[in-house]
Design an enzyme around this catalytic site. Sequence first.
Site, PDB file in Angstrom:
ATOM      1  N   ASP A  71     -19.936  54.929 -84.484  1.00 20.73           N
ATOM      2  CA  ASP A  71     -18.717  54.390 -85.080  1.00 20.73           C
ATOM      3  C   ASP A  71     -17.508  55.151 -84.533  1.00 20.73           C
ATOM      4  O   ASP A  71     -17.180  56.247 -85.001  1.00 20.73           O
ATOM      5  CB  ASP A  71     -18.795  54.520 -86.604  1.00 20.73           C
ATOM      6  CG  ASP A  71     -17.635  53.829 -87.299  1.00 20.73           C
ATOM      7  OD1 ASP A  71     -16.754  53.294 -86.592  1.00 20.73           O
ATOM      8  OD2 ASP A  71     -17.600  53.823 -88.540  1.00 20.73           O
ATOM      9  N   HIS A 137     -10.338  35.802 -69.545  1.00 17.71           N
ATOM     10  CA  HIS A 137     -11.745  35.531 -69.285  1.00 17.71           C
ATOM     11  C   HIS A 137     -11.876  35.028 -67.854  1.00 17.71           C
ATOM     12  O   HIS A 137     -10.888  34.861 -67.134  1.00 17.71           O
ATOM     13  CB  HIS A 137     -12.301  34.515 -70.284  1.00 17.71           C
ATOM     14  CG  HIS A 137     -12.608  35.111 -71.626  1.00 17.71           C
ATOM     15  ND1 HIS A 137     -13.577  36.069 -71.811  1.00 17.71           N
ATOM     16  CD2 HIS A 137     -12.063  34.878 -72.854  1.00 17.71           C
ATOM     17  CE1 HIS A 137     -13.632  36.402 -73.082  1.00 17.71           C
ATOM     18  NE2 HIS A 137     -12.719  35.711 -73.736  1.00 17.71           N
ATOM     19  N   ASN A 140      -9.479  32.533 -66.376  1.00 12.79           N
ATOM     20  CA  ASN A 140      -8.137  33.051 -66.127  1.00 12.79           C
ATOM     21  C   ASN A 140      -8.069  33.838 -64.818  1.00 12.79           C
ATOM     22  O   ASN A 140      -7.099  33.728 -64.057  1.00 12.79           O
ATOM     23  CB  ASN A 140      -7.702  33.968 -67.272  1.00 12.79           C
ATOM     24  CG  ASN A 140      -7.777  33.305 -68.624  1.00 12.79           C
ATOM     25  OD1 ASN A 140      -8.511  33.770 -69.485  1.00 12.79           O
ATOM     26  ND2 ASN A 140      -7.067  32.212 -68.816  1.00 12.79           N
ATOM     27  N   TYR A 141      -9.108  34.626 -64.548  1.00  8.43           N
ATOM     28  CA  TYR A 141      -9.091  35.476 -63.355  1.00  8.43           C
ATOM     29  C   TYR A 141      -9.211  34.644 -62.074  1.00  8.43           C
ATOM     30  O   TYR A 141      -8.511  34.910 -61.094  1.00  8.43           O
ATOM     31  CB  TYR A 141     -10.209  36.520 -63.424  1.00  8.43           C
ATOM     32  CG  TYR A 141     -10.249  37.268 -64.738  1.00  8.43           C
ATOM     33  CD1 TYR A 141      -9.074  37.636 -65.399  1.00  8.43           C
ATOM     34  CD2 TYR A 141     -11.468  37.603 -65.339  1.00  8.43           C
ATOM     35  CE1 TYR A 141      -9.118  38.303 -66.611  1.00  8.43           C
ATOM     36  CE2 TYR A 141     -11.512  38.273 -66.549  1.00  8.43           C
ATOM     37  CZ  TYR A 141     -10.339  38.617 -67.188  1.00  8.43           C
ATOM     38  OH  TYR A 141     -10.381  39.272 -68.391  1.00  8.43           O
ATOM     39  N   ASP A 167     -16.634  37.248 -63.318  1.00  6.06           N
ATOM     40  CA  ASP A 167     -17.439  38.163 -64.139  1.00  6.06           C
ATOM     41  C   ASP A 167     -18.547  38.815 -63.322  1.00  6.06           C
ATOM     42  O   ASP A 167     -18.719  40.039 -63.338  1.00  6.06           O
ATOM     43  CB  ASP A 167     -18.072  37.397 -65.307  1.00  6.06           C
ATOM     44  CG  ASP A 167     -17.075  37.045 -66.401  1.00  6.06           C
ATOM     45  OD1 ASP A 167     -15.929  37.521 -66.329  1.00  6.06           O
ATOM     46  OD2 ASP A 167     -17.446  36.296 -67.324  1.00  6.06           O
TER      47      ASP A 167
END
Length: 394
Positions: A71, A137, A140-141, A167
């Site tokens: 955490d 994402h 967009n790239y 990606d």
Amino acid sequence: MRPLTDTRILDLSRLLPGPFATLVLADLGATVDKLEDVGGGDLLRHLPPQIAGESAAFQLLNRGKRSVLLDLKRPEGRDAFRRLVATYDVLLDPFRPGVLDRLGLGHDALRADNPRLIVCALTGYGQTGPLAARAGHDLNYVARAGVLGAQGPPEGPPQVPGSQVADVSGGMWCAVAVLAALRERERTGRGAVLDIAMTDGVLGFALPTLAAALAGGASPAGAPARAGEEPLTGGLAPYNIYLSKDGHAMALAALEPKFWRSFCEGAGLDPEVDALVPGPHQVELKDRLAAVFLERTRAEWEAFAAERDCCLEPVIDPRTAATDPHLASRGLLFEIASPRGRVPQLRTPVTPRDASFAPAPRAGEHTRAVLRDAGFSEDEVEALIRAGAAREAR
């Protein structure tokens, strides 16, 4: 012993780009520990389609890795993270610039603790530039890099690609950069911060169109080419997709004269001299080829391709890839055993064929082992696990 057997990587990434990078590195032998948030872990775990109760994509991307829950919203979690990072060779940071800094865990601070640390910072737009802080994402790239703009059809907007080029290539560039940084560290003893932007990495996929633009933007015929009309984006009839008699898509890529002549001789066509030059005449030639392809079935065209050296292949649906004779012969899809049953896997070009692999980990499955490896006492381990469980329960 695989090449990266003694390399330890702490991976903060999720979804596709970062996990693809660390999949490649894990296949090469690195120990990859996947640090996930106690609030649900990697989102990809929960997305459909699923196999044995967990995302099939997650299981493809995360074989052989360990999972630790921590955490980072709590001070003790951040302190533990800083101690943890000091024991690793590589940290994969997938967050936008400044996120780790706001937690007091910035790249400079982490490398002050461990000067040999290699931080691979994977983002959409990079650590600098006017878009550095912007969310994005894959679509967009590829849009911003000019890759999408090179696609047709000429009379309308580009179509959404059928693959995540930015990606996956972003993950591959991470792997390349990490390997180079590890080699450099052998010489200097120092780590580095690697600025890997998916937009930067995908720009090379627009190379033919980019080269034409840098040369003045004109096609070989002299007129400016529209999207979808350049030689490798649909402008050439010999480099295009056609339907067979039984409705199957066939990919013809007879770009060189010898391949085009071979195709034409077998199909009964005249191998026109200007067939490999863009221009208005390509519209009529495409119509002629479309009619020719309708004369034979997929099986007949495959037999044709086996006889003639002409760069002709059927378009394979990825849902049937496992049964394709060539892909099957290469062993590109295989299975591994897991407590949830047999799990399908994807082989990359560097995945060893003689190695066994552990299945993708359950969230937090290795928290105790990872913390112990980093030198935490049993009391410290249990305290961190209790703190994480308390937040997850809320």
